[in-house]
Design a protein around this motif. Structure first.
Motif, PDB file in Angstrom:
ATOM      1  N   GLU A 190      20.305  -0.868  58.444  1.00 19.87           N
ATOM      2  CA  GLU A 190      21.621  -0.151  58.077  1.00 19.87           C
ATOM      3  C   GLU A 190      22.455  -0.593  59.302  1.00 19.87           C
ATOM      4  OE1 GLU A 190      19.986   3.776  57.925  1.00 19.87           O
ATOM      5  OE2 GLU A 190      19.777   3.656  55.816  1.00 19.87           O
ATOM      6  N   TYR A 191      22.169  -0.677  60.605  1.00 21.35           N
ATOM      7  CA  TYR A 191      23.070  -1.054  61.594  1.00 21.35           C
ATOM      8  C   TYR A 191      23.946  -2.206  61.270  1.00 21.35           C
ATOM      9  CZ  TYR A 191      21.424   1.780  65.523  1.00 21.35           C
ATOM     10  OH  TYR A 191      20.852   2.897  66.461  1.00 21.35           O
ATOM     11  N   SER A 195      28.043  -2.159  60.271  1.00 22.58           N
ATOM     12  CA  SER A 195      28.890  -3.205  61.223  1.00 22.58           C
ATOM     13  C   SER A 195      29.886  -4.129  60.377  1.00 22.58           C
ATOM     14  CB  SER A 195      28.151  -3.968  62.346  1.00 22.58           C
ATOM     15  OG  SER A 195      27.685  -5.008  61.575  1.00 22.58           O
ATOM     16  N   VAL A 218      27.049  -2.161  66.198  1.00 19.88           N
ATOM     17  CA  VAL A 218      26.894  -1.016  66.370  1.00 19.88           C
ATOM     18  C   VAL A 218      25.853  -0.624  67.372  1.00 19.88           C
ATOM     19  CG1 VAL A 218      25.762   1.025  65.021  1.00 19.88           C
ATOM     20  CG2 VAL A 218      27.388  -0.672  63.626  1.00 19.88           C
ATOM     21  N   ARG A 220      24.972   2.600  68.357  1.00 22.93           N
ATOM     22  CA  ARG A 220      23.846   3.474  68.091  1.00 22.93           C
ATOM     23  C   ARG A 220      24.065   4.443  67.004  1.00 22.93           C
ATOM     24  NH1 ARG A 220      23.964   9.006  71.561  1.00 22.93           N
ATOM     25  NH2 ARG A 220      26.169   9.366  71.572  1.00 22.93           N
ATOM     26  N   MET A 221      23.192   4.856  66.196  1.00 19.87           N
ATOM     27  CA  MET A 221      23.404   6.011  65.042  1.00 19.87           C
ATOM     28  C   MET A 221      22.204   6.947  65.264  1.00 19.87           C
ATOM     29  SD  MET A 221      23.697   2.984  61.993  1.00 19.87           S
ATOM     30  CE  MET A 221      23.273   4.226  60.894  1.00 19.87           C
ATOM     31  N   VAL A 231      27.898   7.692  64.690  1.00 23.43           N
ATOM     32  CA  VAL A 231      28.044   6.143  64.771  1.00 23.43           C
ATOM     33  C   VAL A 231      28.904   5.673  65.759  1.00 23.43           C
ATOM     34  CG1 VAL A 231      28.188   3.968  63.365  1.00 23.43           C
ATOM     35  CG2 VAL A 231      27.374   6.173  62.329  1.00 23.43           C
ATOM     36  N   ALA A 233      30.474   2.414  67.465  1.00 27.08           N
ATOM     37  CA  ALA A 233      30.599   1.069  67.296  1.00 27.08           C
ATOM     38  C   ALA A 233      31.678   0.389  68.043  1.00 27.08           C
ATOM     39  CB  ALA A 233      30.788   0.684  65.952  1.00 27.08           C
TER      40      ALA A 233
END
Length: 302
Positions: A190-191, A195, A218, A220-221, A231, A233
């Protein structure tokens, strides 16, 4: 007693010069946005795998970067990445834009296709932009260049003939397992997709002012105490002037990029998110292997 239907699966590569509609087609087949779409050439940088699953089939589509003449190391990466898929898949879909004449980029791809044994389909995209009478000469022209296994006209933007194309692709696949869970639409973490959605909005809003010298990482989430996904970014550019354009007067442009990206990310994750973005200048990052690796463009990917 009825005979149980065989489960078929396989891998299909989407090949074509920049801006012929590969990402649009991938998103259409998968049923949601996993590849970014922009009218700028060379939008797709990594091989994006989209997964189409039914009760009886699973097709893993690889959307490759548009083939073009490289101008820097990032360009070399993108072309190598695209060409590497030719012999790894069960079918190659060669997309062309019927609204444009066959060009050097198409000829370059056709020349590369001469050396593979994988079935190749010619997919004539954007048929909504030409009169039906114009299609036959285009088909004949391409047939003279290469002996395609199938030739299928489609419109990825409105879905015209895409279901038929899928049916034909599946006929070429062998019996095989379901590689991914039925609800999984991409093998990218998903990262990466998050992005890409942010990068799409940068391209969409800054137009020609900020070209392809943009990467998004990205950092961190995480889910916060209010049950929102936070999120963080970073948008990387090559020059201070580009940083100024992306931030905009009083931060207006960066805020709009964030607002638009957040809506797409929420649809992707099915969650409320809080998106925070920063802009960082890293001179000539596209020509430095260290930065290419840091920003997700690794040699082992192709």
């Amino acid at each position: 007693m009825s005979e149980e239907r065989v489960h078929k699966s396989g891998f299909v590569s989407l090949i074509g010069r920049p801006n012929v509609g590969k990402s649009t087609l991938l998103n259409r087949m998968i049923g949601q946005k996993i590849a970014i779409m922009s009218d700028k050439a060379q939008t797709t940088r990594n091989k994006i795998q989209g997964i189409y699953t039914t009760d009886n089939e699973q097709v893993v589509f690889i959307d490759t970067p548009g083939i073009h003449k490289p101008k820097h190391r990032l360009g070399d990466f993108m072309v190598d990445s695209a060409l590497s898929t030719f012999n790894e898949v069960d079918v190659v879909l060669f997309l062309v834009n019927v609204a444009e004449k066959r060009g050097p980029g198409d000829n370059f791809i056709i020349e590369k296709l001469q050396h593979i044994s994988t079935p190749v389909f010619l997919i004539l995209n954007k048929i909504d932009q030409v009169h039906p009478d114009e299609l036959l000469p285009i088909i004949e022209d391409y047939q003279e260049q290469y002996d395609f296994d199938e030739i299928i006209p489609i419109s990825a933007i409105d879905g015209n003939n895409v279901d038929r194309m899928l049916d034909v692709v599946i006929k070429y696949l062998d019996e095989g397992p379901q590689y991914y869970p039925e609800d999984q639409v991409s093998d990218h973490p998903e990262y990466f997709i998050v992005s890409e959605l942010i990068r799409e909005k940068v391209l969409e809003l800054t137009r020609e002012e900020v070209p392809h010298s943009v990467a998004v990482v990205v950092e961190r989430m995480v889910r916060d105490e209010y049950d929102k996904v936070k999120v963080d970014a970073t948008i990387i550019v090559e020059r201070k002037s580009q940083k100024g354009i992306i931030i905009g007067k009083g931060g207006k442009m960066l805020k709009e990029i964030g607002t638009r990206a957040r809506k797409d990310i929420e649809r992707l994750l099915g969650d409320k998110i809080y998106l925070e973005t920063w802009v960082k200048v890293q001179s000539d990052w596209r020509d430095k292997q260290t930065y290419l690796s840091d920003y997700g463009y690794k040699n082992e990917d192709y």
